[in-house]
Design a protein around this motif. Structure first.
Motif, short mmCIF file in Angstrom:
data_model
loop_
_atom_site.label_atom_id
_atom_site.label_comp_id
_atom_site.label_asym_id
_atom_site.label_seq_id
_atom_site.Cartn_x
_atom_site.Cartn_y
_atom_site.Cartn_z
N THR A 8 -18.29 -73.51 42.30
CA THR A 8 -19.48 -73.08 41.57
C THR A 8 -20.64 -72.69 42.47
O THR A 8 -21.64 -72.18 41.99
CB THR A 8 -19.95 -74.19 40.61
OG1 THR A 8 -20.24 -75.37 41.36
CG2 THR A 8 -18.89 -74.49 39.56
N THR A 9 -20.51 -72.92 43.77
CA THR A 9 -21.59 -72.56 44.69
C THR A 9 -21.09 -71.61 45.76
O THR A 9 -19.91 -71.63 46.13
CB THR A 9 -22.19 -73.81 45.38
OG1 THR A 9 -21.21 -74.37 46.26
CG2 THR A 9 -22.62 -74.85 44.35
N LEU A 10 -22.02 -70.81 46.26
CA LEU A 10 -21.67 -69.87 47.33
C LEU A 10 -21.25 -70.62 48.59
O LEU A 10 -20.33 -70.20 49.30
CB LEU A 10 -22.86 -68.95 47.61
CG LEU A 10 -22.67 -67.88 48.69
CD1 LEU A 10 -21.46 -67.00 48.39
CD2 LEU A 10 -23.93 -67.04 48.83
N SER A 12 -19.68 -73.53 48.84
CA SER A 12 -18.30 -74.03 48.72
C SER A 12 -17.31 -72.88 48.76
O SER A 12 -16.22 -73.00 49.33
CB SER A 12 -18.14 -74.84 47.43
OG SER A 12 -18.38 -74.04 46.29
N THR A 57 -13.32 -64.45 39.36
CA THR A 57 -14.69 -64.90 39.13
C THR A 57 -14.99 -64.83 37.64
O THR A 57 -14.50 -63.94 36.94
CB THR A 57 -15.73 -64.06 39.90
OG1 THR A 57 -15.72 -62.72 39.41
CG2 THR A 57 -15.42 -64.04 41.39
N PRO A 96 -20.07 -69.26 39.19
CA PRO A 96 -21.43 -69.64 39.56
C PRO A 96 -22.39 -69.57 38.37
O PRO A 96 -22.13 -68.89 37.38
CB PRO A 96 -21.80 -68.60 40.62
CG PRO A 96 -21.06 -67.37 40.18
CD PRO A 96 -19.75 -67.87 39.60
N SER A 97 -23.52 -70.23 38.50
CA SER A 97 -24.60 -70.10 37.51
C SER A 97 -25.40 -68.84 37.80
O SER A 97 -25.27 -68.22 38.87
CB SER A 97 -25.52 -71.32 37.60
OG SER A 97 -26.20 -71.33 38.85
N ASP A 99 -28.56 -68.81 38.41
CA ASP A 99 -29.45 -69.11 39.54
C ASP A 99 -28.72 -69.06 40.88
O ASP A 99 -29.33 -68.76 41.91
CB ASP A 99 -30.07 -70.50 39.35
CG ASP A 99 -31.11 -70.52 38.25
OD1 ASP A 99 -31.61 -69.45 37.88
OD2 ASP A 99 -31.43 -71.62 37.75
N GLU A 100 -27.41 -69.34 40.87
CA GLU A 100 -26.64 -69.27 42.11
C GLU A 100 -26.47 -67.82 42.57
O GLU A 100 -26.53 -67.51 43.75
CB GLU A 100 -25.27 -69.93 41.91
CG GLU A 100 -24.45 -70.07 43.17
CD GLU A 100 -24.98 -71.10 44.15
OE1 GLU A 100 -24.59 -71.02 45.33
OE2 GLU A 100 -25.77 -71.98 43.74
N VAL A 101 -26.28 -66.92 41.61
CA VAL A 101 -26.09 -65.50 41.93
C VAL A 101 -27.41 -64.81 42.20
O VAL A 101 -27.52 -63.96 43.09
CB VAL A 101 -25.31 -64.80 40.80
CG1 VAL A 101 -25.18 -63.30 41.07
CG2 VAL A 101 -23.93 -65.41 40.63
N TYR A 102 -28.45 -65.20 41.44
CA TYR A 102 -29.77 -64.58 41.59
C TYR A 102 -30.80 -65.68 41.90
O TYR A 102 -31.65 -66.01 41.06
CB TYR A 102 -30.16 -63.82 40.32
CG TYR A 102 -29.17 -62.76 39.91
CD1 TYR A 102 -28.84 -61.71 40.77
CD2 TYR A 102 -28.55 -62.79 38.66
CE1 TYR A 102 -27.93 -60.73 40.41
CE2 TYR A 102 -27.65 -61.81 38.28
CZ TYR A 102 -27.34 -60.79 39.16
OH TYR A 102 -26.43 -59.82 38.78
N PRO A 103 -30.73 -66.28 43.10
CA PRO A 103 -31.59 -67.43 43.40
C PRO A 103 -33.08 -67.11 43.42
O PRO A 103 -33.91 -68.01 43.28
CB PRO A 103 -31.10 -67.88 44.78
CG PRO A 103 -30.44 -66.67 45.38
CD PRO A 103 -29.85 -65.94 44.22
#
Length: 287
Positions: A8-10, A12, A57, A96-97, A99-103
């Motif tokens: 779920t995170t970039l 990882s 994805t 990913p969420s 926020d993870e893609v567009y922090p």
């Protein structure tokens, strides 16, 4: 059923990718928005033929939805999607969420615009849609850095946009278009088919049948494109659709000419709450 690793995170994702590359593994990417069906699974199966490891994805991308579209209500079925991906041997799922893609948010985000092929057709009713698609695909390409990426041909204009951005931005990625997966009645499989009522579901295959009727006329040498598409839109309206467009183009989406030897017929139409798109590639009969 194979083991599916969900990330779920970039951070990882990159840790897993680093190990795969150190082992000399080739990587295929299958981007989706989830709510998976047999068409998505075919993409994974095709990807497995071309690479050692497959990363799917699932990301419902807000950038490609208009203000009045179904971002909030788009079906999110992660547990079922994970089971389906595992059943066809997918190795990794990156989910990913936003926020993870567009922090840093979406307002001041650098965006990717692909001219010409992204104009007209679906973008006429969905302004900015393909900028959103091109931007998130570019980000996914940079996040995963795959050797291969598989996309469905049902979204013909989207595939053309992705092919062009891959070439223009010099991504070292092979883009594979996978033929449309259909129901027994001919309806192109889509996550949005879930919006159809039972009665609408019975009528929806008429969209593809309408494209097939145009194809027969093209192969008979009837090349009055304007008349063919006008008649098709009228037929769709008669069948209960609200047609957005029916167009006949060359395969590169440029206008079809009298000398064109291969065409793609593209259509979008609404039926109830569902927006349906489809296309059909036609080759001229050789004498």
């Amino acid at each position: 059923m194979s083991q599916l690793t969900t990330l779920t995170t970039l951070a990882s994702l990159r840790a897993e990718l680093r190990q795969l590359r150190q082992q000399g593994q080739t990587i295929a990417l299958v981007p989706t928005m989830g709510n998976l069906h047999a068409g998505h699974l075919r993409l994974v199966e095709e990807a497995k033929r071309h690479a050692d490891k497959v990363i799917a994805t699932i990301f419902v991308n807000p950038l490609q939805f208009g203000p009045d579209e179904d971002f909030a209500s788009y079906p999110r079925t992660l547990a079922d999607d994970q089971a389906q991906l595992a059943s066809v041997g997918c190795d990794f799922l990156f989910a990913p969420s936003v926020d993870e893609v567009y922090p840093h948010g979406q307002q001041q985000l650098t965006k990717v615009c692909v001219p010409q092929v992204s104009e007209g057709l679906c973008s006429a009713k969905r302004p900015g849609h393909f900028d959103g698609v091109a931007t998130v695909v570019t980000k996914l390409f940079n996040m995963v850095q795959p050797d291969i990426a598989c996309f469905g041909q049902k979204d013909y204009q989207q595939l053309a946009v992705i092919r062009k951005l891959t070439e223009d931005l010099s991504f070292p990625i092979q883009i594979i278009g996978v033929p449309t997966c259909r129901s027994a009645e001919g309806l192109a499989l889509s996550s949005r088919n879930a919006y159809l009522t039972e009665k609408e579901r019975e009528r929806a295959p008429k969209l593809y049948a309408t494209l097939q009727a145009i194809a027969l006329k093209l192969q008979e040498g009837k090349l009055n494109y304007h008349e063919l598409t006008y008649q098709a839109r009228a037929k769709l309206a008669e069948l209960g659709f609200s047609p957005e467009y029916v167009e006949i183009r060359a395969l590169d989406l440029s206008p079809a000419l009298a000398t064109t030897q291969e065409w793609v017929i593209l259509a979008a139409a609404r039926m109830g709450k569902a927006r349906l798109i489809d296309n059909l590639i036609v080759k001229k009969h050789q004498a």
